[in-house]
Design a protein around this motif. Structure first.
Motif, PDB file in Angstrom:
ATOM      1  N   ILE A 117       0.640  -1.075   0.190  1.00  0.00           N
ATOM      2  CA  ILE A 117      -0.006  -0.015   0.096  1.00  0.00           C
ATOM      3  C   ILE A 117       0.799   1.241  -0.086  1.00  0.00           C
ATOM      4  N   GLU A 118       0.740   2.044  -1.001  1.00  0.00           N
ATOM      5  CA  GLU A 118       1.404   3.324  -1.226  1.00  0.00           C
ATOM      6  C   GLU A 118       0.667   4.580  -0.438  1.00  0.00           C
ATOM      7  N   ASN A 119      -0.608   4.598  -0.308  1.00  0.00           N
ATOM      8  CA  ASN A 119      -1.506   5.469   0.166  1.00  0.00           C
ATOM      9  C   ASN A 119      -2.698   4.990   1.041  1.00  0.00           C
ATOM     10  N   LEU A 120      -2.431   5.352   2.423  1.00  0.00           N
ATOM     11  CA  LEU A 120      -3.208   4.560   3.276  1.00  0.00           C
ATOM     12  C   LEU A 120      -4.514   5.551   3.799  1.00  0.00           C
ATOM     13  N   THR A 121      -4.279   6.737   3.506  1.00  0.00           N
ATOM     14  CA  THR A 121      -5.223   7.551   4.373  1.00  0.00           C
ATOM     15  C   THR A 121      -5.991   8.490   3.403  1.00  0.00           C
TER      16      THR A 121
ATOM     17  N   PRO B 209      -9.807   6.718  -4.716  1.00  0.00           N
ATOM     18  CA  PRO B 209     -10.113   5.428  -3.825  1.00  0.00           C
ATOM     19  C   PRO B 209      -9.698   5.472  -2.426  1.00  0.00           C
ATOM     20  N   ASP B 210      -9.970   4.401  -1.925  1.00  0.00           N
ATOM     21  CA  ASP B 210      -9.782   4.132  -0.454  1.00  0.00           C
ATOM     22  C   ASP B 210      -8.394   4.113  -0.373  1.00  0.00           C
ATOM     23  N   PHE B 211      -7.592   3.003  -1.225  1.00  0.00           N
ATOM     24  CA  PHE B 211      -6.209   3.015  -0.960  1.00  0.00           C
ATOM     25  C   PHE B 211      -5.506   3.083  -2.355  1.00  0.00           C
ATOM     26  N   ILE B 212      -4.338   3.259  -2.512  1.00  0.00           N
ATOM     27  CA  ILE B 212      -3.556   3.133  -3.606  1.00  0.00           C
ATOM     28  C   ILE B 212      -2.369   2.273  -3.384  1.00  0.00           C
ATOM     29  N   ILE B 213      -2.297   1.178  -4.065  1.00  0.00           N
ATOM     30  CA  ILE B 213      -1.512   0.034  -3.830  1.00  0.00           C
ATOM     31  C   ILE B 213      -0.591  -0.060  -5.251  1.00  0.00           C
ATOM     32  N   ASN B 214       0.793  -0.724  -4.728  1.00  0.00           N
ATOM     33  CA  ASN B 214       1.444  -1.204  -5.775  1.00  0.00           C
ATOM     34  C   ASN B 214       1.644  -2.593  -6.045  1.00  0.00           C
ATOM     35  N   TYR B 215       1.200  -2.893  -7.083  1.00  0.00           N
ATOM     36  CA  TYR B 215       1.228  -4.456  -7.382  1.00  0.00           C
ATOM     37  C   TYR B 215       2.093  -4.712  -8.747  1.00  0.00           C
ATOM     38  N   LYS B 216       3.211  -5.250  -8.600  1.00  0.00           N
ATOM     39  CA  LYS B 216       4.151  -5.606  -9.521  1.00  0.00           C
ATOM     40  C   LYS B 216       4.598  -4.448 -10.459  1.00  0.00           C
ATOM     41  N   GLY B 217       4.916  -3.216  -9.889  1.00  0.00           N
ATOM     42  CA  GLY B 217       5.365  -2.202 -10.320  1.00  0.00           C
ATOM     43  C   GLY B 217       4.217  -1.039 -10.953  1.00  0.00           C
ATOM     44  N   LYS B 218       2.926  -1.562 -10.559  1.00  0.00           N
ATOM     45  CA  LYS B 218       2.042  -0.810 -11.362  1.00  0.00           C
ATOM     46  C   LYS B 218       1.220  -0.122 -10.072  1.00  0.00           C
ATOM     47  N   GLN B 219       0.843   1.027 -10.317  1.00  0.00           N
ATOM     48  CA  GLN B 219      -0.075   1.648  -9.303  1.00  0.00           C
ATOM     49  C   GLN B 219      -1.500   1.138  -9.489  1.00  0.00           C
ATOM     50  N   ILE B 220      -2.267   0.730  -8.541  1.00  0.00           N
ATOM     51  CA  ILE B 220      -3.768   0.511  -8.609  1.00  0.00           C
ATOM     52  C   ILE B 220      -4.760   1.155  -7.667  1.00  0.00           C
ATOM     53  N   GLY B 221      -5.677   1.863  -7.985  1.00  0.00           N
ATOM     54  CA  GLY B 221      -6.593   2.245  -6.840  1.00  0.00           C
ATOM     55  C   GLY B 221      -7.447   1.268  -6.233  1.00  0.00           C
ATOM     56  N   ILE B 222      -7.683   1.062  -5.132  1.00  0.00           N
ATOM     57  CA  ILE B 222      -8.635  -0.131  -4.514  1.00  0.00           C
ATOM     58  C   ILE B 222      -9.762   0.783  -3.815  1.00  0.00           C
ATOM     59  N   GLU B 223     -11.008   0.354  -4.129  1.00  0.00           N
ATOM     60  CA  GLU B 223     -12.132   1.089  -3.584  1.00  0.00           C
ATOM     61  C   GLU B 223     -12.839  -0.276  -2.989  1.00  0.00           C
ATOM     62  N   VAL B 224     -13.044  -0.407  -1.649  1.00  0.00           N
ATOM     63  CA  VAL B 224     -13.396  -1.487  -0.768  1.00  0.00           C
ATOM     64  C   VAL B 224     -14.867  -1.123  -0.290  1.00  0.00           C
ATOM     65  N   SER B 225     -15.707  -2.197  -0.222  1.00  0.00           N
ATOM     66  CA  SER B 225     -17.069  -1.888   0.259  1.00  0.00           C
ATOM     67  C   SER B 225     -17.448  -3.258   0.757  1.00  0.00           C
ATOM     68  N   GLU B 226     -17.829  -3.190   2.146  1.00  0.00           N
ATOM     69  CA  GLU B 226     -18.427  -4.554   2.769  1.00  0.00           C
ATOM     70  C   GLU B 226     -20.173  -4.595   2.231  1.00  0.00           C
ATOM     71  N   ILE B 227     -20.282  -6.054   1.788  1.00  0.00           N
ATOM     72  CA  ILE B 227     -21.582  -6.241   1.628  1.00  0.00           C
ATOM     73  C   ILE B 227     -22.729  -6.664   2.971  1.00  0.00           C
ATOM     74  N   ILE B 228     -23.476  -5.881   3.296  1.00  0.00           N
ATOM     75  CA  ILE B 228     -24.405  -6.295   4.383  1.00  0.00           C
ATOM     76  C   ILE B 228     -25.391  -7.126   3.867  1.00  0.00           C
ATOM     77  N   ASN B 229     -25.624  -7.954   4.289  1.00  0.00           N
ATOM     78  CA  ASN B 229     -26.696  -9.301   3.763  1.00  0.00           C
ATOM     79  C   ASN B 229     -27.739  -9.107   4.854  1.00  0.00           C
ATOM     80  N   HIS B 230     -27.808  -8.730   6.051  1.00  0.00           N
ATOM     81  CA  HIS B 230     -28.728  -8.637   7.142  1.00  0.00           C
ATOM     82  C   HIS B 230     -28.866  -7.433   7.846  1.00  0.00           C
TER      83      HIS B 230
END
Length: 259
Positions: free
Chosen positions: A64-68, A72-93
């Motif tokens: 993770i390059e940007n935690l705060t 998107p919620d996070f910017i990560i480095n994966y195999k030399g590539k910058q990728i934005g990660i947007e995360v969401s919890e699925i509420i079932n009940h």
């Protein structure tokens, strides 16, 4: 009310699972804690980070390059590539969300009481009958009953079964996962979240060329649990500007690629 004890519990269970990224997870968690964020923002960022534990198990090279940041919620480095990660919890009940907050508050109170006794250090999965009306009417009595059940290793009126696994750093309490053949997660709930995130995609891809949407069923929580996904084939038809869409469940660390 923000119960930070729930976050600490979730962090400890991630570490106890001994995933390859647990050291980094602890490091990232504490970096967020020292970032001088508002209390609610800090809670949200730590929650999002812990939801990604299963993702890191499937992609151990991620850093993770940007935690705060936001959107998107996070910017990560994966195999030399910058990728934005947007995360969401699925509420079932949704109807269980408030009840779960109450249960978690009771559990954190019991943990504080029992942590004084090193002989009791362990992770306890409790099968509790939380459908009884008096479960929510007498919190002090419930605290005593759960404490007594663990201390004496005996069933009570509300505690129907106790499963104990070793843990050296204290007492952690969870509701036992109870499999139900009829506990479905309808694909429409997943599709609704995807559609909502699609409308905000221009905010997410402005900082990176690639952005992933990561949906998580947090199976340690009763509000997120499910036994099967109904009409799963509908997810294959999804259209979205996100480069990847993943659905994770954190009980068995399984990952489903939606796109």
């Amino acid at each position: 009310m923000i119960y930070c004890e729930d976050l600490n519990k979730n962090l400890e269970i991630c570490v106890a699972s001994k995933s390859e990224k647990s050291d980094n997870l602890v490091k990232w968690y504490h970096i967020i804690g020292s970032a001088n964020l508002h209390e609610r923002e800090e809670y949200q960022k730590k929650t999002e980070l812990l939801l990604l534990d299963t993702l890191f198990q499937h992609f151990p090279e991620m850093e993770i390059e940007n935690l705060t940041g936001e959107s998107p919620d996070f910017i990560i480095n994966y195999k030399g590539k910058q990728i934005g990660i947007e995360v969401s919890e699925i509420i079932n009940h949704f109807e269980l969300k408030k009840k779960e907050s109450y249960i978690n508050h009771i559990f954190r109170t019991v943990e504080k009481v029992l942590t004084e006794y090193k002989s009791l250090y362990a992770i306890y999965h409790l099968n509790i009958d939380y459908t009884q009306e008096d479960f929510y009417q007498q919190p002090e009595q419930l605290i005593k009953e759960i404490s007594s059940a663990i201390t004496n290793n005996k069933k009570t009126k509300l505690v129907k079964h106790i499963r104990r696994t070793p843990h050296q750093k204290g007492v952690l309490l969870f509701l036992e996962y109870q499999l139900s053949l009829f506990d479905e997660l309808h694909s429409d709930k997943i599709l609704e979240v995807i559609e909502k995130k699609n409308t905000k995609y221009p905010l997410y891809n402005s900082k990176t060329k690639e952005c992933w949407l990561v949906l998580v069923s947090n199976m340690h929580n009763i509000a997120s649990r499910y036994s099967y996904i109904h009409a799963k084939e509908e997810l294959k038809k999804v259209k979205s500007p996100f480069t990847k869409i993943l659905h994770l469940e954190n009980l068995y660390s399984q990952m489903m690629v939606i796109k």
